[in-house]
Design an enzyme around this catalytic site. Structure first.
Site, PDB file in Angstrom:
ATOM      1  N   TYR A 111       2.665  10.138  -0.449  1.00 11.86           N
ATOM      2  CA  TYR A 111       3.806   9.627   0.316  1.00 11.86           C
ATOM      3  C   TYR A 111       5.139   9.931  -0.375  1.00 11.86           C
ATOM      4  CZ  TYR A 111       0.278   6.701   2.686  1.00 11.86           C
ATOM      5  OH  TYR A 111      -0.824   6.234   3.371  1.00 11.86           O
ATOM      6  N   ASP A 124       0.839  -1.203   0.000  1.00  8.74           N
ATOM      7  CA  ASP A 124       0.000   0.000   0.000  1.00  8.74           C
ATOM      8  C   ASP A 124       0.871   1.248   0.000  1.00  8.74           C
ATOM      9  OD1 ASP A 124      -2.621   1.556   0.704  1.00  8.74           O
ATOM     10  OD2 ASP A 124      -1.162   2.198   2.200  1.00  8.74           O
ATOM     11  N   HIS A 154      -7.802   9.505  -1.220  1.00  5.99           N
ATOM     12  CA  HIS A 154      -7.072   9.553   0.041  1.00  5.99           C
ATOM     13  C   HIS A 154      -7.856  10.223   1.171  1.00  5.99           C
ATOM     14  CE1 HIS A 154      -2.620   9.513   1.484  1.00  5.99           C
ATOM     15  NE2 HIS A 154      -3.422   9.315   2.493  1.00  5.99           N
ATOM     16  N   LYS A 181      -3.151   5.734  -3.773  1.00  3.39           N
ATOM     17  CA  LYS A 181      -4.205   6.698  -3.469  1.00  3.39           C
ATOM     18  C   LYS A 181      -4.023   7.985  -4.260  1.00  3.39           C
ATOM     19  CE  LYS A 181      -3.749   5.032   1.277  1.00  3.39           C
ATOM     20  NZ  LYS A 181      -2.394   4.466   1.084  1.00  3.39           N
TER      21      LYS A 181
END
Length: 295
Positions: free
Chosen positions: A49, A44, A107, A74
């Site tokens: 990120y 994931d 998200h 996401k």
């Protein structure tokens, strides 16, 4: 043994995955490779990120076939909107180095701009319809967010990824997910959000809880392993984060014991009802404006 969950569209997803939130790019490739070497088959990540490229590199270095790894990522809020989200898919697949995503989710609900959230989800529906993603979902959606989304779109999300650990179990969200055939997926599944630097130095770490420690001792397991087993036995997906190969392997060693109904109840009873991460209903204008790079 890798326990799988069947999503509401028939796609099978490994219940336990490696999360890479706050994993630095330079550590992410090695963590992903270590996880896949250990036996994980679900990774994931997220555009926000900043490590999708390194996730893709770790998968390639594992030597596994693309079809053997379930990739979840996401879309960030700054890419919400129909055309913008279609382009977000292009950015994500380009960084990951793949032609298809297994699961693509929104998200945040971003209620201060929910019309764009709806438009973004309709783009996910289009991506699923033409096979560019195998399943779609959401993250951090509360029951009232889900209610509006379901009223204005056609495809029920396959997954809702939310903060969920023994100190914050979100029973109302879990119930809403279950009522609609949505798999609940836990981020911060072992309570890491309660002791991340900058996130609640006054909070008590779930890892230090006496009840969980006693259950762990009874099984010859660690508190983290007990919490992950608690998620899996209750039908949830969990995505613990680590960049330490020893911890990564430890978090995967949860398929050789079983918690009793009483032990599950004792862990459930630890819920404080207090959120440790951001409130999905609070607009975060500056954070939501973060631009996701093209490459």
């Amino acid at each position: 043994m890798v326990t799988e969950l069947t999503l509401n569209n028939g796609v099978r997803m490994p219940a336990l995955g490696l999360g890479v939130f706050q994993s630095s790019p330079e550590e992410t490739t090695g963590a992903v490779q270590a996880a896949l070497d250990t036996g994980y088959r679900h990774i994931d990540t997220a555009a926000a990120y900043g490590n999708e490229r390194e996730v893709g590199e770790g998968i390639r270095r594992s030597g596994l076939d693309r079809s053997d790894v379930f990739i979840e990522t996401k879309v960030w809020v700054s890419d919400y909107g129909y055309d913008e989200t279609l382009h977000a898919w292009e950015k994500a697949t380009g960084k990951l180095g793949v032609g298809q995503l297994d699961l693509l989710i929104l998200h945040q609900p971003a209620p201060d701009r929910f019309e764009k959230t709806i438009a973004a989800y309709r783009a996910l529906e289009a991506l699923a319809a033409d096979g560019r993603v195998r399943a779609i979902g959401v993250s951090n959606f509360m029951p009232h967010h889900l209610e509006r989304l379901l009223a204005e779109t056609d495809v029920v999300p396959a997954v809702n990824q939310i903060e969920l650990h023994p100190y914050f179990t979100q029973p109302a969200v879990q119930a809403a997910d279950a009522a609609n055939g949505i798999i609940t997926q836990a981020w911060s599944p072992i309570g890491g959000i309660t002791f991340y630097p900058g996130w609640g130095e006054q909070r008590k770490s779930v890892m230090d809880d006496a009840t969980i420690a006693s259950i762990a001792a009874a099984h010859g397991k660690t508190p983290a392993q007990v919490m992950l087993r608690w998620h899996l036995q209750q039908g949830r997906s969990a995505i613990p984060k680590s960049v330490n190969p020893t911890r990564i392997a430890e978090n995967f060693a949860v398929f050789d014991f079983e918690l009793t109904p009483d032990e599950l109840d004792r862990i459930d009873a630890l819920d404080t009802g207090v959120r440790s991460g951001p409130d999905p209903d609070e607009p975060r204008v500056e954070r939501f404006a973060m631009v996701i790079p093209e490459v």
